[in-house]
Design an enzyme around this catalytic site. Structure first.
Site, PDB file in Angstrom:
ATOM      1  N   SER A 165      39.423  66.316   8.675  1.00 58.27           N
ATOM      2  CA  SER A 165      38.842  66.054   7.363  1.00 58.27           C
ATOM      3  C   SER A 165      37.630  65.151   7.504  1.00 58.27           C
ATOM      4  O   SER A 165      37.350  64.631   8.581  1.00 58.27           O
ATOM      5  CB  SER A 165      39.875  65.386   6.461  1.00 58.27           C
ATOM      6  OG  SER A 165      40.089  64.069   6.930  1.00 58.27           O
ATOM      7  N   LYS A 166      36.951  64.966   6.384  1.00 60.99           N
ATOM      8  CA  LYS A 166      35.750  64.125   6.363  1.00 60.99           C
ATOM      9  C   LYS A 166      35.981  62.772   7.013  1.00 60.99           C
ATOM     10  O   LYS A 166      35.085  62.200   7.609  1.00 60.99           O
ATOM     11  CB  LYS A 166      35.320  63.899   4.908  1.00 60.99           C
ATOM     12  CG  LYS A 166      34.371  64.965   4.410  1.00 60.99           C
ATOM     13  CD  LYS A 166      33.761  64.532   3.112  1.00 60.99           C
ATOM     14  CE  LYS A 166      33.045  65.722   2.461  1.00 60.99           C
ATOM     15  NZ  LYS A 166      32.929  65.582   1.034  1.00 60.99           N
ATOM     16  N   ARG A 167      37.202  62.271   6.854  1.00 65.61           N
ATOM     17  CA  ARG A 167      37.516  60.944   7.374  1.00 65.61           C
ATOM     18  C   ARG A 167      37.241  60.820   8.871  1.00 65.61           C
ATOM     19  O   ARG A 167      36.916  59.764   9.378  1.00 65.61           O
ATOM     20  CB  ARG A 167      38.976  60.599   7.078  1.00 65.61           C
ATOM     21  CG  ARG A 167      39.139  59.233   6.474  1.00 65.61           C
ATOM     22  CD  ARG A 167      40.559  58.991   6.011  1.00 65.61           C
ATOM     23  NE  ARG A 167      41.123  60.140   5.315  1.00 65.61           N
ATOM     24  CZ  ARG A 167      42.335  60.631   5.530  1.00 65.61           C
ATOM     25  NH1 ARG A 167      43.109  60.086   6.434  1.00 65.61           N
ATOM     26  NH2 ARG A 167      42.783  61.657   4.839  1.00 65.61           N
ATOM     27  N   SER A 168      37.385  61.936   9.596  1.00 63.95           N
ATOM     28  CA  SER A 168      37.171  61.890  11.051  1.00 63.95           C
ATOM     29  C   SER A 168      35.721  61.557  11.369  1.00 63.95           C
ATOM     30  O   SER A 168      35.408  61.074  12.454  1.00 63.95           O
ATOM     31  CB  SER A 168      37.533  63.242  11.667  1.00 63.95           C
ATOM     32  OG  SER A 168      36.515  64.182  11.352  1.00 63.95           O
ATOM     33  N   GLY A 169      34.828  61.823  10.422  1.00 64.45           N
ATOM     34  CA  GLY A 169      33.409  61.545  10.662  1.00 64.45           C
ATOM     35  C   GLY A 169      32.690  62.653  11.410  1.00 64.45           C
ATOM     36  O   GLY A 169      31.493  62.598  11.608  1.00 64.45           O
TER      37      GLY A 169
END
Ligand code: GLU
Length: 487
Positions: free
Chosen positions: A255-259
């Site tokens: 997800s976006k959180r992984s960067g």
């Protein structure tokens, strides 16, 4: 044999997620491996999720990655329009929805928000959805006509019986059979007149002669409903390939959180397009041998969708970094320099020969932002620990280093030729006169010049870039530091 036709069917909702790029890549490879057509279709029926500029991102990404489409909104191949909102205006979805109503496979539903809010809900894939109770299926033809004539808002729903089972086939998962009672009467046409993705994908894949559909396995649970639509129309469904989930290092959905969940993220982090494409090809697919480095043309040749695995694919940024480093090493220098220059200029403001420095780092970096750490000492000598002069293998310590650096001052002051070769000859002469090993001399000089344990080049190459004046200044600083240390 029918010609293979695949499609990439993105919804323009933002950046290009790695999973979407993988679907596009596999669709492209399946088509091109067999001389088929690869088509682009824009799925913009969910107007609430539409993001301005997202269509441009789609075009840019396909172009940059080399996934050239044969047909699409910008390239008519006779199956247009290729944008679902435009297809809607042709009346195609309504026409087929009405055909289903005539067959008893769909029905008008006039239930308002208030009524729908009273229905039972169920959690499907983390989302709470209400299970429609077929209330409007019992409306008589006259009641329906009267509601329509009165302009009452409506949706059209798929009519799925409560008994029996539905079976469909997926290339990776085999035959999947579900109880019809588990399938909800999903909406085919929304109250704004747009089709849902669930309906449009079936109508479009069929009418656009698509033979193979590759998509994320989040669509697996809806596929029985699509199969029922194909069966109701008497159409043959395409070959389905539902791809395994891509997870992060913690085995959570990427997800976006992984960067680093989108193609744009990866570009911003200094990854090379070809390496990204190569790496993504291996997220779920592998060749027969253990080969890992492939150009796009090589992938076209080797790609066999029967070798796609259904176990989750872990996005391993460390592996991608390694692969990126391999691509950087293999680049021709001019291409490399063009990409490296902004990163060099970011750190190096003084008048250095940037090409020489670029050449030093080319084989040492994995991604472009690594450049900064390798070259920052050119711009300014960092503070460093005098302990660095002590090196067991080189047989150096503070005293030996101080002696060497002191000897260097007159030698380097007298030196005219400040090229790497010229300097090297001079230093080797000194080494021979002293009867010591190279490192005994080079180590302290390189330390004084860089203040670093690791540098992308040796002492004389660094001196060539720094020039006479700066080299001498740094060596004098080294002498002062050692004198203070020894006391
Ligand atoms: N528009 C869908 C998406 O972006 C496409 C799914 C499919 O390929 O059928 O997820």
């Amino acid at each position: 044999m029918t010609k293979i036709r695949t499609r990439y069917a993105p919804s323009p909702t933002g950046r290009m997620h790695v999973g979407n790029l993988r679907s596009a890549l596999y669709e492209f490879l399946i088509a091109k491996h067999d001389g088929g057509d690869f088509m682009l279709r824009i799925e913009d029926t969910d107007q609430e999720r539409f993001v301005e500029g997202a269509v441009d991102i789609i075009y840019r990404t396909l172009e940059k990655t080399g996934l050239v489409h044969d047909e699409g909104p910008d390239k008519d191949g006779g199956y247009g329009p290729y944008v679902q909102s435009e297809r809607m205006k042709t009346g195609i979805y309504m026409k087929y929805a009405k055909e289903l109503i005539d067959k008893g496979e769909a029905y008008y539903c006039f239930c308002d928000k208030e009524r729908l809010a009273t229905l039972k809900t169920e959690v499907v894939e983390g989302k709470e959805i209400s299970i429609y109770d077929k209330h409007c299926l019992s409306l008589s033809r006259e009641e329906v006509e009267a509601n329509l004539a009165a302009g009452k808002p409506f949706v059209i729903r798929q009519n799925i019986p409560n008994e029996g089972t539905t079976t469909f086939h997926d290339e990776l998962y085999g035959d999947i059979t579900v109880e019809n009672a588990e399938l909800d009467d999903m909406i085919l046409i929304k109250s704004d007149g747009y089709p849902t993705y669930n309906f449009a994908n079936v109508v479009d894949d069929h009418t656009m002669n698509i033979t193979h559909v590759v998509r994320g396995n989040e669509y697996l649970s809806s596929s029985p409903k699509y199969q029922r639509l194909y069966d109701a129309f008497g159409w043959q469904s395409p070959v389905y390939i539902h791809l395994p989930l891509i997870t992060d290092e913690n085995h959570k959905k990427l997800s976006k959180r992984s960067g680093h969940s989108s193609f744009e993220d990866l570009l911003e982090q200094g990854f090379v397009t070809e390496a990204i494409v190569n790496y993504i090809a291996l997220l779920g697919w592998s060749p027969e041998d253990n080969r890992e480095i492939f150009t796009l043309d090589e992938l076209i040749k080797e790609f066999d969708y029967h070798r796609i695995s259904k176990s989750p694919a872990v996005f391993d940024i460390v592996k991608l970094r390694w692969m990126n480093g391999e691509y950087i090493k293999a680049m021709d220098f001019d291409t490399f320099y063009e990409m490296a220059e902004p990163y060099l200029k970011d750190v190096l403001k003084k008048n250095f020969d940037l090409k020489k420095i670029a050449n030093m780092v080319k084989t040492r970096i994995e991604v472009f932002p690594d450049i900064a750490d390798h070259v920052d000492f050119f711009e300014a000598l960092p503070e460093y620990d005098p302990e660095m002069y002590t090196h067991k293998k080189m047989k150096t310590n503070a005293e030996t280093s101080l002696a060497v650096l002191r000897d260097m001052i007159p030698i380097l002051e007298a030196q005219e030729d400040y090229s790497n070769d010229g300097l090297y000859q001079t230093l080797v002469k000194y080494v021979e006169e002293k009867g010591v090993k190279n490192g005994y001399v080079m180590w302290p000089i390189r330390t004084a010049l860089s203040g670093k344990q690791m540098t992308p080049a040796g002492a004389t190459e660094i001196m060539e870039v720094l020039g006479k004046e700066e080299s001498l200044t740094r060596i004098r600083k080294g002498i002062a530091l050692l004198e203070r240390t020894i006391g």
